[in-house]
Design a protein around this motif. Structure first.
Motif, short mmCIF file in Angstrom:
data_model
loop_
_atom_site.label_atom_id
_atom_site.label_comp_id
_atom_site.label_asym_id
_atom_site.label_seq_id
_atom_site.Cartn_x
_atom_site.Cartn_y
_atom_site.Cartn_z
N LEU A 1 6.19 -2.30 1.13
CA LEU A 1 6.36 -3.09 -0.51
C LEU A 1 5.95 -2.15 -1.57
O LEU A 1 6.42 -1.90 -2.76
CB LEU A 1 5.89 -4.25 -0.30
CG LEU A 1 6.37 -5.35 0.70
CD1 LEU A 1 5.39 -6.45 0.68
CD2 LEU A 1 7.78 -5.71 -0.07
N ASN A 2 4.69 -1.50 -1.44
CA ASN A 2 4.11 -0.75 -2.55
C ASN A 2 3.53 0.73 -1.98
O ASN A 2 2.44 0.81 -1.83
CB ASN A 2 3.06 -1.47 -3.23
CG ASN A 2 3.16 -2.80 -3.79
OD1 ASN A 2 3.18 -3.82 -2.93
ND2 ASN A 2 3.77 -2.66 -4.85
N PRO A 3 4.68 1.74 -2.13
CA PRO A 3 4.05 3.11 -1.48
C PRO A 3 3.40 3.81 -2.52
O PRO A 3 2.98 5.01 -2.10
CB PRO A 3 5.39 3.60 -1.16
CG PRO A 3 6.35 2.93 -2.03
CD PRO A 3 5.80 1.57 -2.07
N LEU A 4 3.12 3.36 -3.67
CA LEU A 4 2.43 4.17 -4.67
C LEU A 4 1.21 3.36 -5.12
O LEU A 4 1.10 2.07 -4.77
CB LEU A 4 3.41 4.09 -5.89
CG LEU A 4 4.63 4.73 -5.86
CD1 LEU A 4 5.63 4.76 -7.10
CD2 LEU A 4 4.61 6.38 -5.35
N CYS A 5 0.20 4.39 -5.70
CA CYS A 5 -0.94 3.57 -6.12
C CYS A 5 -0.83 2.82 -7.35
O CYS A 5 -0.23 3.05 -8.35
CB CYS A 5 -2.03 4.72 -6.51
SG CYS A 5 -3.62 4.11 -7.31
N GLU A 6 -1.14 1.38 -7.19
CA GLU A 6 -0.96 0.38 -8.21
C GLU A 6 -1.69 0.67 -9.41
O GLU A 6 -1.19 0.37 -10.48
CB GLU A 6 -0.97 -1.01 -7.59
CG GLU A 6 -0.06 -1.12 -6.56
CD GLU A 6 -0.34 -2.71 -5.82
OE1 GLU A 6 -0.46 -3.65 -6.57
OE2 GLU A 6 -0.27 -2.79 -4.70
N LEU A 7 -2.81 0.99 -9.32
CA LEU A 7 -3.75 1.34 -10.46
C LEU A 7 -3.08 2.68 -11.26
O LEU A 7 -3.33 2.65 -12.65
CB LEU A 7 -5.20 1.70 -10.21
CG LEU A 7 -5.92 0.34 -9.56
CD1 LEU A 7 -7.39 0.61 -9.22
CD2 LEU A 7 -5.81 -0.92 -10.50
N CYS A 8 -2.74 3.79 -10.52
CA CYS A 8 -2.23 5.00 -11.16
C CYS A 8 -1.00 4.48 -12.17
O CYS A 8 -0.62 4.83 -13.13
CB CYS A 8 -1.90 5.97 -10.12
SG CYS A 8 -3.65 6.72 -9.60
N LEU A 9 -0.08 3.62 -11.21
CA LEU A 9 1.21 3.06 -12.27
C LEU A 9 0.73 2.47 -13.35
O LEU A 9 1.54 2.66 -14.29
CB LEU A 9 1.78 2.25 -11.14
CG LEU A 9 2.53 3.00 -10.28
CD1 LEU A 9 3.33 1.72 -9.21
CD2 LEU A 9 3.64 3.86 -10.65
N LYS A 10 -0.32 1.81 -13.55
CA LYS A 10 -0.48 1.13 -14.80
C LYS A 10 -1.08 2.04 -15.68
O LYS A 10 -0.98 1.75 -17.01
CB LYS A 10 -1.98 0.14 -14.55
CG LYS A 10 -1.52 -1.08 -13.69
CD LYS A 10 -2.65 -1.94 -13.54
CE LYS A 10 -2.23 -3.07 -12.64
NZ LYS A 10 -3.57 -4.05 -12.41
N GLU A 11 -1.34 3.22 -15.55
CA GLU A 11 -1.97 4.45 -16.38
C GLU A 11 -0.37 5.28 -16.59
O GLU A 11 -0.69 6.32 -17.25
CB GLU A 11 -2.91 5.18 -15.82
CG GLU A 11 -4.32 4.32 -15.87
CD GLU A 11 -5.34 4.94 -15.15
OE1 GLU A 11 -5.04 6.27 -15.16
OE2 GLU A 11 -6.45 4.39 -15.29
#
Length: 99
Positions: free
Chosen positions: A41-51
């Protein structure tokens, strides 16, 4: 379908997580199934995406730690993180607990 090689975070010794029953939890079929579902569902870092950064996830993390009453098997308490973000989050939580 061929199996993917384990992620770096999967190679950690169980002892690193062990706190009684919690150590056994990370080896359970229920956790492994849910962790794999979150990875899809989420293959990327969610905190990095916010930045605004695109970084692959390495670790499925409990937003509210199990030791603090976080739901261990609910997607709403999980986030996909890169190793760097996970280390920072864990350090902050450890610092907070030690105060």
């Amino acid at each position: 379908m061929p199996k993917l090689p384990p992620k770096k975070s999967d190679n950690r010794p169980v002892e690193q997580y062990s706190r009684g029953k919690v150590g056994n939890f990370y080896q359970s079929a229920a956790w492994i199934k849910l962790r794999n579902q979150k990875r899809i569902l989420n293959p990327l870092c969610e905190l990095c995406l916010k930045e605004g950064k695109v970084v692959g996830m390495e670790i499925v993390d409990h937003i509210k730690p199990i030791s603090e009453g976080g739901d261990p098997l609910h997607l709403s308490n999980l986030q996909s993180l890169c190793d760097k973000c996970h280390r920072i989050k864990t350090a902050k939580e450890t610092h907070k607990r030690n105060k």
